[in-house]
Design an enzyme around this catalytic site. Structure first.
Site, PDB file in Angstrom:
ATOM      1  N   ALA A 250      83.614  16.307  43.279  1.00 43.75           N
ATOM      2  CA  ALA A 250      83.436  15.459  44.376  1.00 43.75           C
ATOM      3  C   ALA A 250      84.825  14.386  44.352  1.00 43.75           C
ATOM      4  CB  ALA A 250      82.377  14.296  44.587  1.00 43.75           C
ATOM      5  N   ALA A 251      85.540  14.994  43.424  1.00 45.84           N
ATOM      6  CA  ALA A 251      87.190  14.332  43.760  1.00 45.84           C
ATOM      7  C   ALA A 251      87.714  15.060  44.868  1.00 45.84           C
ATOM      8  CB  ALA A 251      87.886  14.642  42.477  1.00 45.84           C
ATOM      9  N   GLY A 252      87.631  16.032  45.214  1.00 44.71           N
ATOM     10  CA  GLY A 252      88.532  16.741  46.385  1.00 44.71           C
ATOM     11  C   GLY A 252      87.759  15.994  47.511  1.00 44.71           C
ATOM     12  N   ASP A 253      86.122  15.860  47.630  1.00 48.25           N
ATOM     13  CA  ASP A 253      85.481  15.226  48.746  1.00 48.25           C
ATOM     14  C   ASP A 253      86.109  13.790  48.802  1.00 48.25           C
ATOM     15  OD1 ASP A 253      84.219  17.668  48.874  1.00 48.25           O
ATOM     16  OD2 ASP A 253      82.524  16.714  47.683  1.00 48.25           O
TER      17      ASP A 253
HETATM   18  O1  RIB Z   1      82.288  19.107  46.067  1.00 48.56           O
HETATM   19  C1  RIB Z   1      81.210  18.651  45.336  1.00 48.56           C
HETATM   20  C2  RIB Z   1      80.092  19.358  46.072  1.00 48.56           C
HETATM   21  O2  RIB Z   1      79.974  20.636  45.995  1.00 48.56           O
HETATM   22  C3  RIB Z   1      78.739  18.987  45.119  1.00 48.56           C
HETATM   23  O3  RIB Z   1      78.097  17.525  45.355  1.00 48.56           O
HETATM   24  C4  RIB Z   1      77.854  20.172  45.384  1.00 48.56           C
HETATM   25  O4  RIB Z   1      76.694  19.728  46.192  1.00 48.56           O
HETATM   26  C5  RIB Z   1      78.581  21.063  46.138  1.00 48.56           C
HETATM   27  O5  RIB Z   1      78.340  20.996  47.532  1.00 48.56           O
END
Ligand code: RIB
Length: 313
Positions: A250-253
């Site tokens: 989730a760093a990219g998110d």
């Molecule tokens: O980018 C991380 C996410 O990728 C995770 O939370 C997982 O669910 C996938 O979608």
């Protein structure tokens, strides 16, 4: 006024195993421990934007199961507008199986479940919401036709469009021409440009290719190697923020959500990207997806502790 952001995307329950290393094919390996953590790239980006100060509407789908109910409750707790969150009967909520090694690297396998049901008609039903936001964020864990429809609506209305093309897949130039901000990692940049990204020079070449294909601005994130911003006017490199890595999930998110908030707040691309780098760096210091995304005050404190050159609102 808080910035308004619409996110179209996925919801997953992350089933996370911490393990000393990745198992080899055919090998059974003792892991350290197991965690169920709310995730999904769309949900993570929506949570990041909400924690960093935006009013977020999330267009997504869950199954009519316990994971779906849990995910809905988590998003509600973040005060994210869920008017366009659909519960699909007889379908499972999306699930991600995630292995996280001692060095913080991860491998992820997805079962899309209800994410695969998110349809263009649900986007049409939310067109007013998309058209009145400042920024639209999409990724590719939901059907491409659905993402395409959302981008078309936003682009036609002059709304800023961010696409994080993850997981990577082929995209048309026509779609890329409607994307103002393409946020990619090395793998996605290579897939979309045909140029392997191994260093700063190849990162620049791949980014230039993506501009030629139609993207307005390319932000190539390279984890511990920093990020490269490329526009027609030229490129700028942002160094990585050094932290102790626990889990890069989730760093990219977080980068995407934070960048969107900066953009919607009127920051320059450089300033929004720099703040996003700090937010993403904090994310890798904790385990999990939504368990690791920082609040605004944490990002501000972290930036103040590392640097004093950026303003605080
Ligand atoms: O980018 C991380 C996410 O990728 C995770 O939370 C997982 O669910 C996938 O979608």
């Amino acid at each position: 006024m808080r910035p308004r952001i619409t996110v179209v995307g996925s919801i997953n329950m992350d089933l996370v195993f911490r393990t000393p290393r990745m198992p080899a094919t055919g090998e059974t390996l003792h892991g350290h421990d197991f965690h169920q953590i709310p995730g999904g790239k769309g949900a993570n980006q929506a949570v990041a934007a909400a924690r960093l100060g935006a009013d977020v509407t999330f267009i997504a789908a869950i199954g009519d199961d316990g994971f779906g109910e849990f995910s809905r409750n988590c998003l509600q707790a973040e005060k994210i507008n869920l008017d366009h969150l659909t519960t699909v009967k007889g379908v499972a909520t999306g699930v991600a199986g995630i292995l996280v090694t001692d060095s913080g690297d991860n491998s992820i396998v997805l079962a899309a479940g209800a994410n695969a049901s998110l349809s263009p008609s649900q986007i049409d039903a939310a067109s007013q919401t998309i058209s009145t936001a400042q920024v639209l964020i999409c990724q590719l864990e939901t059907p491409l036709e659905t993402v395409t429809r959302a981008i078309q609506i936003a682009h036609a209305q002059g709304i800023k469009v961010i696409l994080n093309p993850a997981p990577a897949r082929a995209l048309s130039d026509d779609l890329l021409k409607q994307v103002g901000y393409l946020i990619v990692n090395e793998t996605e940049a290579a897939q979309l440009s045909g140029i392997a990204v191994t260093d700063q020079e190849s990162a620049q070449q791949a980014s230039q290719k993506l501009l030629q294909r139609g993207a307005g601005c390319v932000l190539l994130t390279m984890g511990g190697n920093g990020a490269l911003i490329t526009e027609q006017a030229g490129s700028q490199f942002i160094p990585a923020i050094q932290v102790e890595v626990v889990d890069t999930t989730a760093a990219g998110d977080t980068f995407v959500g934070a960048f969107a908030v900066g953009l919607a707040s009127g920051m320059s691309i450089l300033q929004a990207s720099t703040e996003a780098q700090y937010a993403a760096a904090l994310t890798v210091t904790k385990l999990g997806a939504q368990t690791s995304i920082p609040q605004l005050h944490e990002v501000r404190d972290f930036m103040a502790s590392r640097s004093t050159f950026l303003k605080s609102n």
